[in-house]
Design a protein around this motif. Structure first.
Motif, PDB file in Angstrom:
ATOM      1  N   LYS A  82       1.989 -17.279  -2.236  1.00  0.00           N
ATOM      2  CA  LYS A  82       1.928 -16.263  -2.308  1.00  0.00           C
ATOM      3  C   LYS A  82       1.950 -14.983  -2.419  1.00  0.00           C
ATOM      4  CE  LYS A  82      -2.506 -18.003  -3.895  1.00  0.00           C
ATOM      5  NZ  LYS A  82      -3.011 -18.268  -5.355  1.00  0.00           N
ATOM      6  N   PHE A  83       3.070 -14.629  -1.053  1.00  0.00           N
ATOM      7  CA  PHE A  83       3.516 -13.673  -1.261  1.00  0.00           C
ATOM      8  C   PHE A  83       4.783 -13.422  -1.526  1.00  0.00           C
ATOM      9  CE2 PHE A  83       6.831 -10.531   1.705  1.00  0.00           C
ATOM     10  CZ  PHE A  83       5.936  -9.486   1.331  1.00  0.00           C
ATOM     11  N   LEU A  84       5.538 -13.884  -1.838  1.00  0.00           N
ATOM     12  CA  LEU A  84       7.090 -13.151  -2.997  1.00  0.00           C
ATOM     13  C   LEU A  84       7.070 -13.091  -4.485  1.00  0.00           C
ATOM     14  CD1 LEU A  84       9.634 -16.284  -1.202  1.00  0.00           C
ATOM     15  CD2 LEU A  84       9.619 -14.122  -1.294  1.00  0.00           C
ATOM     16  N   PRO A  85       5.800 -14.457  -5.330  1.00  0.00           N
ATOM     17  CA  PRO A  85       5.629 -13.795  -6.315  1.00  0.00           C
ATOM     18  C   PRO A  85       4.460 -12.517  -6.517  1.00  0.00           C
ATOM     19  CG  PRO A  85       5.058 -16.509  -6.120  1.00  0.00           C
ATOM     20  CD  PRO A  85       5.237 -15.725  -4.396  1.00  0.00           C
ATOM     21  N   TRP A  86       3.850 -12.362  -5.077  1.00  0.00           N
ATOM     22  CA  TRP A  86       3.079 -11.072  -5.094  1.00  0.00           C
ATOM     23  C   TRP A  86       3.842  -9.759  -5.634  1.00  0.00           C
ATOM     24  CZ3 TRP A  86       3.048  -7.378  -1.915  1.00  0.00           C
ATOM     25  CH2 TRP A  86       2.064  -5.943  -2.346  1.00  0.00           C
ATOM     26  N   LEU A  87       5.025 -10.153  -4.210  1.00  0.00           N
ATOM     27  CA  LEU A  87       5.940  -9.007  -4.644  1.00  0.00           C
ATOM     28  C   LEU A  87       6.915  -8.263  -5.772  1.00  0.00           C
ATOM     29  CD1 LEU A  87       7.463  -7.001  -1.945  1.00  0.00           C
ATOM     30  CD2 LEU A  87       8.760  -8.664  -1.585  1.00  0.00           C
ATOM     31  N   ALA A  88       7.205 -10.418  -5.629  1.00  0.00           N
ATOM     32  CA  ALA A  88       7.987  -9.901  -7.150  1.00  0.00           C
ATOM     33  C   ALA A  88       7.182  -9.588  -8.347  1.00  0.00           C
ATOM     34  CB  ALA A  88       9.184 -11.526  -7.743  1.00  0.00           C
ATOM     35  N   ALA A  89       5.925  -9.205  -8.420  1.00  0.00           N
ATOM     36  CA  ALA A  89       5.228  -8.500  -9.259  1.00  0.00           C
ATOM     37  C   ALA A  89       4.536  -7.447  -9.202  1.00  0.00           C
ATOM     38  CB  ALA A  89       3.912  -9.742  -9.455  1.00  0.00           C
ATOM     39  N   THR A  90       4.702  -6.976  -7.894  1.00  0.00           N
ATOM     40  CA  THR A  90       4.300  -5.590  -7.703  1.00  0.00           C
ATOM     41  C   THR A  90       5.851  -5.442  -8.425  1.00  0.00           C
ATOM     42  OG1 THR A  90       3.309  -5.893  -6.130  1.00  0.00           O
ATOM     43  CG2 THR A  90       4.255  -4.333  -5.942  1.00  0.00           C
ATOM     44  N   LEU A  91       7.231  -5.580  -7.835  1.00  0.00           N
ATOM     45  CA  LEU A  91       8.077  -4.888  -8.250  1.00  0.00           C
ATOM     46  C   LEU A  91       8.494  -4.119  -9.382  1.00  0.00           C
ATOM     47  CD1 LEU A  91      10.936  -5.950  -5.460  1.00  0.00           C
ATOM     48  CD2 LEU A  91       9.466  -3.399  -5.616  1.00  0.00           C
ATOM     49  N   SER A  92       8.143  -5.726  -9.974  1.00  0.00           N
ATOM     50  CA  SER A  92       8.426  -6.087 -11.873  1.00  0.00           C
ATOM     51  C   SER A  92       7.323  -5.028 -12.429  1.00  0.00           C
ATOM     52  CB  SER A  92       8.502  -7.330 -12.440  1.00  0.00           C
ATOM     53  OG  SER A  92       9.376  -8.236 -12.337  1.00  0.00           O
ATOM     54  N   LEU A  93       5.962  -4.618 -11.727  1.00  0.00           N
ATOM     55  CA  LEU A  93       5.236  -4.088 -12.383  1.00  0.00           C
ATOM     56  C   LEU A  93       5.233  -2.334 -12.130  1.00  0.00           C
ATOM     57  CD1 LEU A  93       3.019  -3.452 -14.154  1.00  0.00           C
ATOM     58  CD2 LEU A  93       1.248  -3.161 -11.674  1.00  0.00           C
ATOM     59  N   LEU A  94       6.372  -2.108 -11.142  1.00  0.00           N
ATOM     60  CA  LEU A  94       6.567  -0.786 -11.117  1.00  0.00           C
ATOM     61  C   LEU A  94       8.203  -0.487 -11.548  1.00  0.00           C
ATOM     62  CD1 LEU A  94       5.872  -0.412  -7.199  1.00  0.00           C
ATOM     63  CD2 LEU A  94       5.213   1.115  -8.623  1.00  0.00           C
ATOM     64  N   SER A  95       9.005  -1.326 -12.285  1.00  0.00           N
ATOM     65  CA  SER A  95      10.293  -0.988 -12.382  1.00  0.00           C
ATOM     66  C   SER A  95       9.890  -1.383 -14.122  1.00  0.00           C
ATOM     67  CB  SER A  95      11.086  -1.997 -12.541  1.00  0.00           C
ATOM     68  OG  SER A  95      10.910  -2.517 -11.282  1.00  0.00           O
ATOM     69  N   ALA A  96       8.581  -1.824 -14.681  1.00  0.00           N
ATOM     70  CA  ALA A  96       8.129  -1.991 -15.565  1.00  0.00           C
ATOM     71  C   ALA A  96       7.550  -0.054 -16.282  1.00  0.00           C
ATOM     72  CB  ALA A  96       6.597  -2.650 -15.987  1.00  0.00           C
ATOM     73  N   LEU A  97       6.697  -0.079 -15.393  1.00  0.00           N
ATOM     74  CA  LEU A  97       6.502   1.247 -15.358  1.00  0.00           C
ATOM     75  C   LEU A  97       7.404   3.073 -15.671  1.00  0.00           C
ATOM     76  CD1 LEU A  97       3.722   4.110 -14.445  1.00  0.00           C
ATOM     77  CD2 LEU A  97       3.732   3.209 -12.705  1.00  0.00           C
ATOM     78  N   ALA A  98       8.554   2.429 -14.916  1.00  0.00           N
ATOM     79  CA  ALA A  98       9.387   3.400 -14.811  1.00  0.00           C
ATOM     80  C   ALA A  98      10.181   3.216 -15.569  1.00  0.00           C
ATOM     81  CB  ALA A  98      10.857   2.747 -13.898  1.00  0.00           C
ATOM     82  N   VAL A  99      10.242   1.751 -16.852  1.00  0.00           N
ATOM     83  CA  VAL A  99      11.131   1.845 -18.093  1.00  0.00           C
ATOM     84  C   VAL A  99       9.742   3.125 -18.429  1.00  0.00           C
ATOM     85  CG1 VAL A  99      11.137  -0.159 -20.462  1.00  0.00           C
ATOM     86  CG2 VAL A  99      12.274  -0.384 -17.469  1.00  0.00           C
ATOM     87  N   VAL A 100       8.854   2.331 -18.934  1.00  0.00           N
ATOM     88  CA  VAL A 100       8.089   3.408 -19.675  1.00  0.00           C
ATOM     89  C   VAL A 100       8.465   5.002 -19.686  1.00  0.00           C
ATOM     90  CG1 VAL A 100       5.748   3.862 -20.182  1.00  0.00           C
ATOM     91  CG2 VAL A 100       6.204   1.358 -20.104  1.00  0.00           C
ATOM     92  N   TRP A 101       8.579   5.089 -18.574  1.00  0.00           N
ATOM     93  CA  TRP A 101       8.062   6.249 -18.197  1.00  0.00           C
ATOM     94  C   TRP A 101       9.547   6.817 -18.577  1.00  0.00           C
ATOM     95  CZ3 TRP A 101       4.856   9.722 -15.828  1.00  0.00           C
ATOM     96  CH2 TRP A 101       5.045  10.842 -15.586  1.00  0.00           C
TER      97      TRP A 101
END
Length: 113
Positions: A82-101
């Protein structure tokens, strides 16, 4: 055919890569609108540049979510499955926050103002 490393690497960095493309596009578009006054037109009482930037933001968020949902089950299981999907989800979530920001100020502040 891509190797496991390439596929895994692109999956993990999909969010930041999409964010970078979005960042480049919206600031290039903003600069183009400022350089070409003919592009400063309104649609539904709002500048067309705002609509394009909002559309780019929604598209970036949609592509991030779709990429993660489509590829998370296809990742190799290395140690902790579950580590790689978790890492990818975390990076995508941070990137989504950056897109909104980065989209919010471009919507509220007029181009070339």
């Amino acid at each position: 055919m891509q190797s496991n490393f390439t596929r895994t690497f692109l999956f993990m960095l999909a969010g930041p890569l999409i964010w970078a493309a979005h960042f480049l596009f919206i600031y290039a578009w903003h600069g183009l609108v400022c350089a070409r006054p003919a592009l400063q037109i309104n649609w539904l009482n709002m500048p067309i540049s705002m609509w394009i930037i909002l559309t780019a933001g929604v598209l970036a968020l949609t592509v991030m979510a779709a990429t993660h949902l489509c590829w998370r089950k296809r990742m190799p299981h290395m140690g902790n499955p579950k580590f790689l999907p978790w890492l990818a989800a975390t990076l995508s979530l941070l990137s989504a926050l950056a897109v909104v920001w980065e989209t919010i100020p471009l919507v509220w502040i007029p181009a070339c103002g």
